[in-house]
Structures are given as structure tokens and as C-alpha cells.
Design a protein around this motif. Structure first.
Motif, PDB file in Angstrom:
ATOM      1  N   LYS A 185       0.851  -1.203   0.000  1.00  0.00           N
ATOM      2  CA  LYS A 185       0.000   0.000   0.000  1.00  0.00           C
ATOM      3  C   LYS A 185       0.883   1.248   0.000  1.00  0.00           C
ATOM      4  N   VAL A 186       0.560   2.201  -0.882  1.00  0.00           N
ATOM      5  CA  VAL A 186       1.295   3.465  -0.937  1.00  0.00           C
ATOM      6  C   VAL A 186       0.315   4.625  -0.778  1.00  0.00           C
ATOM      7  N   MET A 187       0.720   5.621  -0.017  1.00  0.00           N
ATOM      8  CA  MET A 187      -0.023   6.867   0.075  1.00  0.00           C
ATOM      9  C   MET A 187       0.509   7.781  -1.033  1.00  0.00           C
ATOM     10  N   ALA A 188      -0.194   7.811  -2.150  1.00  0.00           N
ATOM     11  CA  ALA A 188       0.299   8.496  -3.343  1.00  0.00           C
ATOM     12  C   ALA A 188      -0.309   9.876  -3.540  1.00  0.00           C
ATOM     13  N   ASN A 189      -1.153  10.307  -2.600  1.00  0.00           N
ATOM     14  CA  ASN A 189      -1.894  11.550  -2.767  1.00  0.00           C
ATOM     15  C   ASN A 189      -2.180  12.134  -1.377  1.00  0.00           C
ATOM     16  N   GLY A 190      -2.556  13.395  -1.341  1.00  0.00           N
ATOM     17  CA  GLY A 190      -2.927  14.001  -0.079  1.00  0.00           C
ATOM     18  C   GLY A 190      -4.133  13.307   0.527  1.00  0.00           C
ATOM     19  N   GLY A 191      -4.364  13.547   1.827  1.00  0.00           N
ATOM     20  CA  GLY A 191      -5.441  12.859   2.521  1.00  0.00           C
ATOM     21  C   GLY A 191      -6.284  13.791   3.360  1.00  0.00           C
ATOM     22  N   VAL A 192      -7.386  13.245   3.877  1.00  0.00           N
ATOM     23  CA  VAL A 192      -8.337  14.023   4.662  1.00  0.00           C
ATOM     24  C   VAL A 192      -7.878  14.172   6.107  1.00  0.00           C
ATOM     25  N   SER A 194      -5.006  13.722   7.561  1.00  0.00           N
ATOM     26  CA  SER A 194      -3.617  14.125   7.822  1.00  0.00           C
ATOM     27  C   SER A 194      -3.501  15.642   7.794  1.00  0.00           C
ATOM     28  N   PRO A 195      -2.640  16.230   8.633  1.00  0.00           N
ATOM     29  CA  PRO A 195      -2.680  17.679   8.850  1.00  0.00           C
ATOM     30  C   PRO A 195      -1.952  18.537   7.827  1.00  0.00           C
ATOM     31  N   ASN A 196      -1.011  17.992   7.070  1.00  0.00           N
ATOM     32  CA  ASN A 196      -0.086  18.849   6.322  1.00  0.00           C
ATOM     33  C   ASN A 196      -0.151  18.709   4.812  1.00  0.00           C
ATOM     34  N   ASP A 197      -0.988  17.829   4.303  1.00  0.00           N
ATOM     35  CA  ASP A 197      -0.945  17.556   2.858  1.00  0.00           C
ATOM     36  C   ASP A 197      -2.281  17.871   2.182  1.00  0.00           C
ATOM     37  N   PRO A 198      -2.301  18.834   1.277  1.00  0.00           N
ATOM     38  CA  PRO A 198      -3.523  19.132   0.529  1.00  0.00           C
ATOM     39  C   PRO A 198      -3.972  17.918  -0.285  1.00  0.00           C
ATOM     40  N   ILE A 199      -5.267  17.855  -0.556  1.00  0.00           N
ATOM     41  CA  ILE A 199      -5.828  16.728  -1.300  1.00  0.00           C
ATOM     42  C   ILE A 199      -5.143  16.533  -2.646  1.00  0.00           C
ATOM     43  N   ASP A 200      -4.756  17.630  -3.301  1.00  0.00           N
ATOM     44  CA  ASP A 200      -4.194  17.502  -4.650  1.00  0.00           C
ATOM     45  C   ASP A 200      -2.686  17.300  -4.657  1.00  0.00           C
ATOM     46  N   SER A 201      -2.054  17.149  -3.497  1.00  0.00           N
ATOM     47  CA  SER A 201      -0.600  16.961  -3.490  1.00  0.00           C
ATOM     48  C   SER A 201      -0.232  15.572  -3.983  1.00  0.00           C
ATOM     49  N   LEU A 202       0.774  15.513  -4.857  1.00  0.00           N
ATOM     50  CA  LEU A 202       1.306  14.225  -5.308  1.00  0.00           C
ATOM     51  C   LEU A 202       2.388  13.789  -4.327  1.00  0.00           C
ATOM     52  N   GLN A 203       2.364  12.528  -3.933  1.00  0.00           N
ATOM     53  CA  GLN A 203       3.299  12.061  -2.913  1.00  0.00           C
ATOM     54  C   GLN A 203       4.141  10.907  -3.458  1.00  0.00           C
ATOM     55  N   TYR A 204       5.399  10.936  -3.075  1.00  0.00           N
ATOM     56  CA  TYR A 204       6.459  10.050  -3.570  1.00  0.00           C
ATOM     57  C   TYR A 204       6.854  10.432  -4.994  1.00  0.00           C
ATOM     58  N   SER A 205       8.086  10.145  -5.310  1.00  0.00           N
ATOM     59  CA  SER A 205       8.590  10.354  -6.670  1.00  0.00           C
ATOM     60  C   SER A 205       8.180   9.166  -7.536  1.00  0.00           C
ATOM     61  N   THR A 227      -5.491   7.371  -3.318  1.00  0.00           N
ATOM     62  CA  THR A 227      -5.428   8.379  -4.365  1.00  0.00           C
ATOM     63  C   THR A 227      -6.805   8.985  -4.614  1.00  0.00           C
ATOM     64  N   TYR A 228      -6.855  10.318  -4.664  1.00  0.00           N
ATOM     65  CA  TYR A 228      -8.109  11.040  -4.894  1.00  0.00           C
ATOM     66  C   TYR A 228      -8.134  11.769  -6.227  1.00  0.00           C
ATOM     67  N   SER A 229      -7.116  12.566  -6.490  1.00  0.00           N
ATOM     68  CA  SER A 229      -7.165  13.481  -7.630  1.00  0.00           C
ATOM     69  C   SER A 229      -6.955  12.750  -8.944  1.00  0.00           C
ATOM     70  N   ASP A 230      -7.477  13.335 -10.008  1.00  0.00           N
ATOM     71  CA  ASP A 230      -7.334  12.728 -11.326  1.00  0.00           C
ATOM     72  C   ASP A 230      -5.868  12.601 -11.706  1.00  0.00           C
ATOM     73  N   ALA A 231      -5.081  13.641 -11.405  1.00  0.00           N
ATOM     74  CA  ALA A 231      -3.652  13.604 -11.745  1.00  0.00           C
ATOM     75  C   ALA A 231      -2.934  12.482 -10.998  1.00  0.00           C
ATOM     76  N   SER A 232      -3.263  12.308  -9.740  1.00  0.00           N
ATOM     77  CA  SER A 232      -2.624  11.245  -8.960  1.00  0.00           C
ATOM     78  C   SER A 232      -3.031   9.861  -9.459  1.00  0.00           C
ATOM     79  N   ILE A 233      -4.302   9.699  -9.758  1.00  0.00           N
ATOM     80  CA  ILE A 233      -4.777   8.402 -10.253  1.00  0.00           C
ATOM     81  C   ILE A 233      -4.099   8.053 -11.570  1.00  0.00           C
TER      82      ILE A 233
END
Length: 382
Positions: A185-192, A194-205, A227-233
Motif C-alpha cells: 500500500k502506498v499513500m500516493a496523494n494528499g489525505g483528509v 492528515s494535517p499537512n498535505d492538501p488533497i491535490d498533493s502528489l506524494q512520492y517520486s 489516491t483522490y485526484s485525477d492527476a494522482s490516479i
């Protein structure tokens, strides 16, 4: 398990979208031995009197260690207490008709074996170990002003671990696979939450996610992405991720791409409804509440987009802590867009495929496990 015959049982036909005539299902040694015909002479019988006999349900997105919506309080609990709390949660899932649960971060091989050895009553668990999060990502619960190093690591009630860099990502994947993980399991996008990451943030390289995909592939399994955002998906699909969790902000083109790539989506709409209803009262901050609205408002639209694209959807709830009581709400929300047969297939056949347990669970067929739910009425009508 005692051999038994269920008589006068009506089985759902998801293709015909109707119930069959009353029949007999014979169970031997915990597996379905025969369907139809007469019950063997002398075998114990249970007369269902025309009730519906369904395959046990599968929740493909759950966290059995999430005792509370206060994630810090979960993490700091002693492992022994966290395990006892998880056992109680698992009993509740079984009582609700879920005989298989895919855990998306937290559960370990000890909880799996606890069920297998009959020490606790609960669903069979399909685990990923811990969700992988970058520093500052979805599993980093530290406030912006907290400069202490992450010290929670691999504690049982921690749903994810902070891992940065390709080499450490590989090491973490290998550790979890060695310890019984059935997927990564990877957290590839911002989350609800969590305090510091906007929903549209891309996570990991890209390279870090590719390393996860390679390690999972080497072990004969796959990567699942928060993953939430279209770009992340879209990015996850291109990098070889096969299980797409949430997907609230997906677009039509990306959904078609995911379907073509053989992906499966796991919408979890009840989680956002529960957070909307009770999140503030349970301590969710204003920033997190605003993020709930972003993903909640697009949830039903995403179902229509994914169905039209032919992207398979497995049933999931992702309800944490006190919000577990809203599990049944997921069915109501899905029913605003999907047919009863589509919903039941998501909670049985599609879920079984995502758990890599096709023919074992999620189906009433000869040779499958005898995981059953008995209900009054016709679930294909309601």
C-alpha cells in the motif's frame, strides 16, 4: 467445522439479477461439497425456509487497528491493547456479515493467525502490513511545529510508516512481504485526516513508486494506492499500480485508462459521510473538514464515471473508530448510482479477485469456502 446441509435456500444469480428456486447446499469440512439434490442421509440440516443464502461479504478497504478516530491515541497504545481492540472490531465485522476483510494498513500476521487458529472470531484478513508514506505525507501525523523524528514506526496500531528514498522503500516492501503482506500500500496523494498535505498533493517520486511496483511484482503481487485526484490516479496507473483506493476526483479519460490497464477501484463513500456528520465533534480540525467536503461532493459522480468506463469497483468502507457504525451507509450511497446486482458483485466476486481469492470466497460454488450470510427478502430487489 461440522458437516451440514442448508435446505430450502434461495441463491442469488447476479447475472440474471434474480433469486433461484429453493435448493440444498451441502457443506463438508468447511467447504461447499454439493449444490442441489437431496441432503445426504443422516447429515445435520438447517432449514432456511426460503431465505436468501449469500456468499459472505468482503470489505476491501478497512483498518482493523483504527480503534479511534483520534489516530495518535491509536498509535501510542501498547501493541497488546491494540491487538485486543482489533479483535473486538473484527468480531463486529463478522457479525455484520463480512467474512473476508482486506486491511489497508495496520494489521499484522498475528491478527491473521489469530483467526486461522481460532483464537479470535473474525473475518479472514488480507493484509498489506503498513501503508508507505513519505515524510509530510498522508501518514505523517505530526503537526508542522513538531520537529521530533518519527518514533512510532512499526507499532501495531500505526496504519502507516514514514519511508523516504528508493532504497528504504525497497527495504520496507521486502520487510512487509516477508512478514506476510499480500500486497503493498502506498499513500500516493494528499489525505483528509492528515494535517499537512492538501488533497491535490502528489506524494512520492515516480522512481519510489516504481520501486514499490517492482518489489510487489517480484513477489507476485501488486501495489494499492491511496489516491483522490485525477492527476494522482493517472500517475499511479502509468506507474503500474493496480488497486486505486477512493478515486473521488477521477475523470472519464483516466477511468478509461485505468480500466484498460486492468486496475480495480475501491470507492469508500461512507467514510466521508461519517466525517461530515460527526468529524467536528470527534476532533477533526477545520482544515480537515474542508478536505472532507472536497472529496465528498464528487463521490457519487465518480461512481458513474467509473461504471461508464468499465472500471471494476470493489466494496470498501474505510470507516475509522467511532464512525464504524456507518458501515451499512455504504450500500445506501452506492445504490444511488449502482444496481443491487452491481453492488453485490462489488462486495463478493470483484472483492475476491482483488484479494487474490477467486473461487475461494465471494461465491457459492462447489469447492469454495462455506462463508455464508443468510438474509430475509431479496437483496437483488433491495
Amino acid at each position: 467445522m461440522t458437516d451440514i446441509a442448508f435446505i430450502n435456500a434461495r441463491l442469488p444469480d447476479l447475472d440474471a439479477e434474480s433469486l433461484g428456486a429453493p435448493t440444498t447446499v451441502v457443506v463438508r469440512n468447511g467447504r461447499i461439497a454439493e449444490i442441489g439434490g437431496a441432503a445426504p442421509e443422516g447429515m445435520p440440516r438447517h432449514d432456511l425456509a426460503g431465505r436468501t443464502l449469500m456468499a459472505g461479504l468482503i470489505d476491501c478497504h478497512f483498518h482493523v487497528v483504527a480503534h479511534s478516530l483520534d489516530l495518535w491515541s491509536n498509535v501510542i497504545a501498547p501493541d497488546s491493547l491494540a491487538a485486543l481492540r482489533a479483535a473486538k472490531i473484527m468480531q463486529g465485522l463478522l457479525d455484520a456479515g463480512f467474512t473476508t476483510v482486506r486491511d489497508l494498513g495496520g494489521a499484522d500476521i498475528g491478527l491473521v493467525r489469530g483467526v486461522e487458529e481460532g483464537l479470535i472470531d473474525g473475518p479472514d484478513l488480507v493484509i498489506c502490513g503498513k501503508g508507505l508514506s513519505m515524510t509530510g505525507g498522508h501518514c505523517d501525523l505530526r503537526a508542522r511545529t513538531d520537529i521530533r523524528p518519527d518514533a512510532m514506526g512499526w507499532r501495531l496500531a500505526n496504519m502507516g510508516v514514514l519511508v523516504d528514498g528508493v532504497d528504504d522503500v525497497r527495504r520496507a516492501c521486502r520487510k512487509m512481504l516477508k512478514e506476510g503482506a499480500r500486497f503493498i500500500k502506498v499513500m500516493a496523494n494528499g489525505g483528509v485526516a492528515s494535517p499537512n498535505d492538501p488533497i491535490d498533493s502528489l506524494q512520492y517520486s515516480d522512481d519510489e513508486i516504481r520501486a514499490m511496483v517492482e518489489e510487489a511484482g517480484n513477489a507476485g503481487t501488486y501495489v494499492s494506492a491511496h489516491t483522490y485526484s485525477d492527476a494522482s490516479i493517472r500517475r499511479c496507473v502509468k506507474l503500474g499500480v493496480k488497486s486505486l483506493e477512493h478515486c473521488n476526483l477521477i475523470g472519464a479519460e483516466t477511468a478509461a485508462m485505468a480500466a484498460e490497464a486492468g486496475c480495480t477501484a475501491v470507492p469508500t463513500l461512507a467514510a466521508y459521510e461519517g466525517l461530515k456528520l460527526e468529524g467536528a465533534a470527534l476532533g477533526l480540525g477545520p482544515a480537515e473538514q474542508a478536505k472532507v467536503d472536497i472529496v465528498r461532493d464528487k463521490g457519487l459522480e465518480s461512481l458513474q464515471i467509473m461504471r461508464d468506463a468499465g472500471l471494476p469497483m470493489a466494496f470498501g468502507t474505510d470507516l475509522l473508530g467511532q464512525l464504524r457504525k456507518y458501515g451499512g451507509l455504504e450500500f445506501d450511497l452506492l445504490a444511488k448510482v449502482l444496481s443491487p446486482a452491481e453492488i453485490l458483485r462489488s462486495a463478493t466476486e470483484i472483492g475476491a479477485k482483488l484479494c487474490r481469492m477467486e473461487g475461494e470466497v465471494g461465491v457459492i460454488a462447489k469447492g469454495a469456502r462455506a462463508n455464508f450470510v443468510v438474509v430475509d427478502g431479496d437483496p437483488l430487489a433491495d
